[in-house]
Design a protein around this motif. Structure first.
Motif, PDB file in Angstrom:
ATOM      1  N   ARG A 262      -6.703  26.763  32.884  1.00 40.89           N
ATOM      2  CA  ARG A 262      -7.391  25.984  33.921  1.00 40.89           C
ATOM      3  C   ARG A 262      -6.454  25.688  35.087  1.00 40.89           C
ATOM      4  NH1 ARG A 262     -10.034  23.479  29.531  1.00 40.89           N
ATOM      5  NH2 ARG A 262      -8.417  21.881  29.378  1.00 40.89           N
ATOM      6  N   ALA A 263      -5.184  25.408  34.777  1.00 39.94           N
ATOM      7  CA  ALA A 263      -4.211  25.162  35.849  1.00 39.94           C
ATOM      8  C   ALA A 263      -4.066  26.380  36.741  1.00 39.94           C
ATOM      9  CB  ALA A 263      -2.864  24.779  35.247  1.00 39.94           C
ATOM     10  N   VAL A 264      -4.109  27.576  36.158  1.00 42.69           N
ATOM     11  CA  VAL A 264      -4.035  28.810  36.957  1.00 42.69           C
ATOM     12  C   VAL A 264      -5.230  28.887  37.888  1.00 42.69           C
ATOM     13  CG1 VAL A 264      -4.158  31.327  36.837  1.00 42.69           C
ATOM     14  CG2 VAL A 264      -2.645  30.079  35.289  1.00 42.69           C
ATOM     15  N   ARG A 265      -6.404  28.553  37.398  1.00 42.26           N
ATOM     16  CA  ARG A 265      -7.622  28.668  38.212  1.00 42.26           C
ATOM     17  C   ARG A 265      -7.639  27.659  39.352  1.00 42.26           C
ATOM     18  NH1 ARG A 265     -10.023  29.295  32.728  1.00 42.26           N
ATOM     19  NH2 ARG A 265     -10.358  31.531  32.449  1.00 42.26           N
ATOM     20  N   PHE A 266      -7.009  26.484  39.149  1.00 44.10           N
ATOM     21  CA  PHE A 266      -6.985  25.479  40.215  1.00 44.10           C
ATOM     22  C   PHE A 266      -5.828  25.688  41.180  1.00 44.10           C
ATOM     23  CE2 PHE A 266      -9.445  22.836  37.101  1.00 44.10           C
ATOM     24  CZ  PHE A 266     -10.589  22.755  37.880  1.00 44.10           C
TER      25      PHE A 266
END
Length: 456
Positions: A262-266
């Motif tokens: 999720r951190a990658v996507r944000f």
């Protein structure tokens, strides 16, 4: 009072799926059958560092007064009245329908901020459906896939302009254009376990903010920290180490990996950290490929460089290795660092700023088509089944990452090798090293297709 957003749209466009993703759990029933949602459902949503109340509504539909459909419509209208802003959702795979156009007028009459979300945008058909949605007159569509979590970074950017700061902030004035331009760059630090991610961030902060240990897997949650470096602001996410799925057994580690993804996507820029003594291993390549598929700017950081024996030409060798193992992001910045000793930190932060600028770059249409004509002249597209492929023109549809639409004939017949040629030529001509480049093919309508052939 919490900022409230209502999700509206016709039935079966993915409103409940989006609701579940934003609240972080499966509260709303989801099924392929339209009309599963009947009552409005509220939940506390989170997107990045934004917190707000989200309302899932029944699909906008018309029915006789007093009928179940009409009462569902009344619930939706109540949700709209309670909301401060609206998410208007369409199905990009199907494209615009008469119901979408009618309900777009309904949304405009609400006189509230509206974000147009083109859901199910993954793949070629989704791209074309999203482009059709410009006709609704609700502004630029935000292409997302609520089911797969794609486009959440773009949704965050749009939402951060309308969601006010938390109520404990004394200053409630609107954000200026200059402040928006100076907003912190969102950076995710990812890599295999024990690559030195937390140690690097601690050195940037100048304090032991994050737990570090020789034992792999110390970091479990994605921790966000604010960093100032040479007058530029960064919001840096430290993440759990990413191992191969077959080696992940504990439920806690599975949750940590999901949080890292999720951190990658944000993120806007992703720094992939590798151990200098074990670089470009299979998992490193898988992570880099994931970042490219998510459309994020990528920077490679080779950590623990202080443990390497000094030899001439080592940096050049890193450059050759990166281009060999990661051709899909040719020219990706690569920096040798030591998180423990603080070596190479300035070069790494400068590489992040430059990668962010490339990721946001727009190419003028005139320059783009001059390059396009030259690229075709130097290397014409191959003939397929004895027929020449006709490439008409190309235009950039968006940045973040640079995305282009190529209008042509017989889009399904253009070889991937020729698209790679165009991508690499574009990278070199317009200085787009390392960032993902998207080229979508679109066939031009045949003006004679509606005419019948004369009988013999």
């Amino acid at each position: 009072m919490s900022f409230t957003i209502a999700i509206i749209g016709r039935p079966n466009v993915g409103k409940s799926t989006l609701f579940n993703r934003l609240v972080g759990q499966k509260l709303a029933l989801v099924d392929d059958m339209p009309g599963v949602t009947r009552d409005r459902r509220e939940g506390e949503a989170k997107l990045g560092d934004l917190h707000f109340t989200i309302i899932d509504t029944a699909g906008l539909d018309e029915g006789p007064k007093g009928s179940l459909t009409a009462r569902m419509q009344e619930q939706t209208e109540t949700a709209i009245a309670l909301a401060d802003a609206l998410f208007f959702v369409i199905d990009a795979r199907i494209g615009l329908t008469p119901a979408d156009r009618a309900f777009a007028d309904f949304a405009r009459r609400a006189d509230k901020p509206v974000l147009l979300l083109a859901n199910k945008s993954e793949g070629k058909h989704g791209e074309l459906g999203a482009m059709e949605s410009y006709a609704l007159g609700l502004g630029d569509p935000i292409q997302i896939s609520a089911e797969h979590g794609e486009g959440m970074g773009e949704l965050y950017d749009a939402l951060s302009r309308i969601v006010p700061e938390s109520e404990d902030e004394d200053d409630e004035r609107e954000e200026t254009d200059e402040e928006r331009a100076n907003r912190p760059i969102r950076v995710a630090i990812v890599g295999r376990p024990n690559a030195g991610k937390s140690t690097l961030i601690n050195h940037l902060l100048g304090e032991e903010r994050l737990l570090t240990s020789p034992e792999a897997g110390t970091t479990r949650d994605s921790i966000a920290v604010e960093i100032e470096h040479k007058g530029r602001s960064f919001r840096v996410f430290d993440t759990a180490g990413l191992r191969r799925r077959s080696r992940i057994e504990e439920k806690l580690e599975k949750l940590s990996v999901a949080d890292a993804l999720r951190a990658v996507r944000f993120a806007e820029v992703v720094v992939l950290m590798m151990d200098a003594q074990h670089r470009f291993e299979e998992q490193d390549l898988r992570i880099a490929d994931l970042v490219e598929r998510e459309g994020r700017a990528l920077v490679l950081a080779v950590n623990k460089w202080d443990l390497m024996e000094a030899q001439p030409g080592q940096i050049s060798m890193l450059r050759r290795d990166a281009d060999h193992w990661l051709p899909q992001v040719a020219g990706v910045p690569i920096v040798a660092v030591s998180g423990l000793m603080g070596e190479g930190i300035d070069r790494l932060m400068q590489a992040i700023v430059e990668a962010y600028a490339v990721w946001n770059r727009r190419v003028p249409t005139s320059a783009l088509n001059r390059w396009f004509e030259g690229a075709i002249a130097n290397n014409p597209p191959p003939a397929v089944s004895g027929r020449r492929l006709k490439l008409n023109y190309i235009t950039q549809t968006k940045a973040r990452p640079p995305s282009f639409v190529l209008f042509c004939s017989r889009a399904d017949a253009i070889p991937q090798s020729y698209l790679r040629y165009l991508t690499n030529s574009m990278r070199e001509t317009f200085e787009l090293p390392g960032t993902p480049v998207r080229i979508t093919l679109r066939e031009k309508a045949n003006p004679f297709a509606h005419k019948r052939k004369r009988p013999n």
